[in-house]
Scaffold this active site. Sequence first.
Site, short mmCIF file in Angstrom:
data_model
loop_
_atom_site.label_atom_id
_atom_site.label_comp_id
_atom_site.label_asym_id
_atom_site.label_seq_id
_atom_site.Cartn_x
_atom_site.Cartn_y
_atom_site.Cartn_z
N LYS A 203 40.55 44.41 38.76
CA LYS A 203 40.39 45.74 38.16
C LYS A 203 39.11 46.43 38.63
O LYS A 203 38.18 45.78 39.11
CB LYS A 203 40.44 45.65 36.64
N ARG A 237 45.94 37.00 32.72
CA ARG A 237 46.98 37.75 33.45
C ARG A 237 46.43 38.04 34.84
O ARG A 237 45.47 38.80 34.98
CB ARG A 237 47.28 39.04 32.69
#
Length: 258
Positions: A203, A237
């Site tokens: 991210k 995740r």
Amino acid sequence: MGVVNVTPDSFYDGGRHADARTAIEHARRLVEEGADLLDVGGESSRPGADAIAPDEELRRVLPVLDGLREVGVPISVDTAKPEVMRAVLEHGAAMINDITALASPGALATIARSEAAVCLMHMQGRPRTMQAEPVYADVVAEVRDFLAARAAACCAGGIARERIMLDPGFGFGKTVDHNLALLARLDDIAALGFPVLAGWSRKSSLGRITGRPAEDRLAGSLAVALLAVQRGARMVRVHDVAATRDALAVLAAVESAS
Ligand code: HH2
């Protein structure tokens, strides 16, 4: 949890496995690499993303679910739409991962009627605008209280505690500082007594910290996976299952020695 995005526009793997055949191949590879669970998504939730219609989401996701019936691990579907939830549950999904924590009318009742697990995630705002100017007085307390309230609503609505997991929603209406505060105090979220899922893989906060583009954020992603598990995350995740498993195996070996 291995990420399988069947989308043209996801922030890291958009377009790489946007058709069912390549998505199924990718998913099988993640299982060979050691994924315990797959998260199949048909709609990007990256900052600025536009929502798509339920029909289009189902067109992307259902053939992949059908192709993964024998894959050997449970399948989660990343969706916020009750009509998508209903269809994917009929096609074998074992879990719904909802970035809106079952906010849509009918979503909670849909899960309550099923036997599926659910991941309730915190997000401030909606993907189109969430990164514009996220503001919190105390990000950890606000996220914790929101998740506690949603979990309580789910229990009251007929979803057994054992079916619920929580996720602070790293990057969803949060600055880098907000994400770091939530990571540093992830044990406050874990203290609510539900398993915690953490999703930092590749991210943009990692880009801000390391100065690297999404393709070069594996090392940063592994560092955060370790830190999150050390602070109480039960699941991470990730896009890179093999590397993450190795990193977590080292952590487990050290912890069993101490
Ligand atoms: N992050 C993304 C999507 N879904 N679900 C949970 N529970 N937690 C997360 O952190 C999370 C999530 C965003 O990552 P990705 O799926 O790779 O990108 P995109 O939303 O662009 O498809």
